[in-house]
Design a protein around this motif. Structure first.
Motif, short mmCIF file in Angstrom:
data_model
loop_
_atom_site.label_atom_id
_atom_site.label_comp_id
_atom_site.label_asym_id
_atom_site.label_seq_id
_atom_site.Cartn_x
_atom_site.Cartn_y
_atom_site.Cartn_z
N GLY A 12 37.39 46.15 26.35
CA GLY A 12 38.37 45.86 27.39
C GLY A 12 38.30 44.40 27.78
O GLY A 12 37.20 43.83 27.85
N PHE A 13 39.46 43.78 27.99
CA PHE A 13 39.44 42.38 28.39
C PHE A 13 40.66 42.02 29.21
O PHE A 13 41.70 42.67 29.12
N ILE A 14 40.49 41.01 30.02
CA ILE A 14 41.57 40.46 30.83
C ILE A 14 41.58 38.96 30.60
O ILE A 14 40.57 38.28 30.82
N LEU A 15 42.71 38.44 30.13
CA LEU A 15 42.91 37.00 30.01
C LEU A 15 43.57 36.51 31.29
O LEU A 15 44.62 37.03 31.66
N LEU A 16 42.97 35.56 31.95
CA LEU A 16 43.51 35.04 33.20
C LEU A 16 43.89 33.57 33.04
O LEU A 16 43.12 32.79 32.48
N THR A 17 45.08 33.24 33.51
CA THR A 17 45.52 31.84 33.58
C THR A 17 45.84 31.57 35.04
O THR A 17 46.69 32.24 35.62
N TYR A 18 45.15 30.62 35.61
CA TYR A 18 45.33 30.31 37.03
C TYR A 18 46.43 29.27 37.22
O TYR A 18 46.87 28.62 36.26
N LYS A 19 46.89 29.13 38.45
CA LYS A 19 47.98 28.22 38.76
C LYS A 19 47.67 26.78 38.36
O LYS A 19 48.57 26.02 38.01
#
Length: 121
Positions: free
Chosen positions: A57-64
């Motif tokens: 399981g994974f979550i790719l996060l791109t912040y503002k």
């Protein structure tokens, strides 16, 4: 369970969230989708994969501000064990997970059971 309303809250504020999961995730996806305002429906998308074997399981996060990171862990759904979640900002690891995500998204399908369709006959 708290993640449902938190994801919906931020999607309703204009952020984008895309989910991919197997049949065990469909109820969660539908619940999140039900909490999205009509004007923001395009900001939450989900697709289903046909395999049901445990996946990483994974979550790719791109912040503002443009920074990115990946959170990942192993799927222990058949073993009563709390998962250890790992975090990486290493570009090669991010690239690896981004490639995996693109492949999964390309082969995943829409949740056709949640969509109303009009008969053409």
């Amino acid at each position: 369970k708290q993640s449902f309303s938190k994801i919906a809250k931020y999607v309703n504020q204009g952020l984008t969230w895309k989910d991919i999961g197997d049949i065990s995730a469909v109820d969660r996806f539908r619940e999140i989708s039900s909490q999205i305002a009509e004007k923001c429906k395009g900001h939450y998308q989900y697709k289903l994969i046909t395999q049901s074997e445990p996946q990483i399981g994974f979550i790719l996060l791109t912040y503002k501000d443009g920074t990115t990171e990946v959170l990942f862990n192993w799927d222990f759904r058949d073993i009563p064990q709390d998962p250890v979640v790992l975090l990486s900002r290493d570009q090669e690891i991010l690239n690896m997970f981004a490639a995996q995500y693109k492949g999964l998204w390309r082969t995943a399908v829409e949740d056709y059971d949640s969509m109303a369709t009009k008969s053409t006959s």
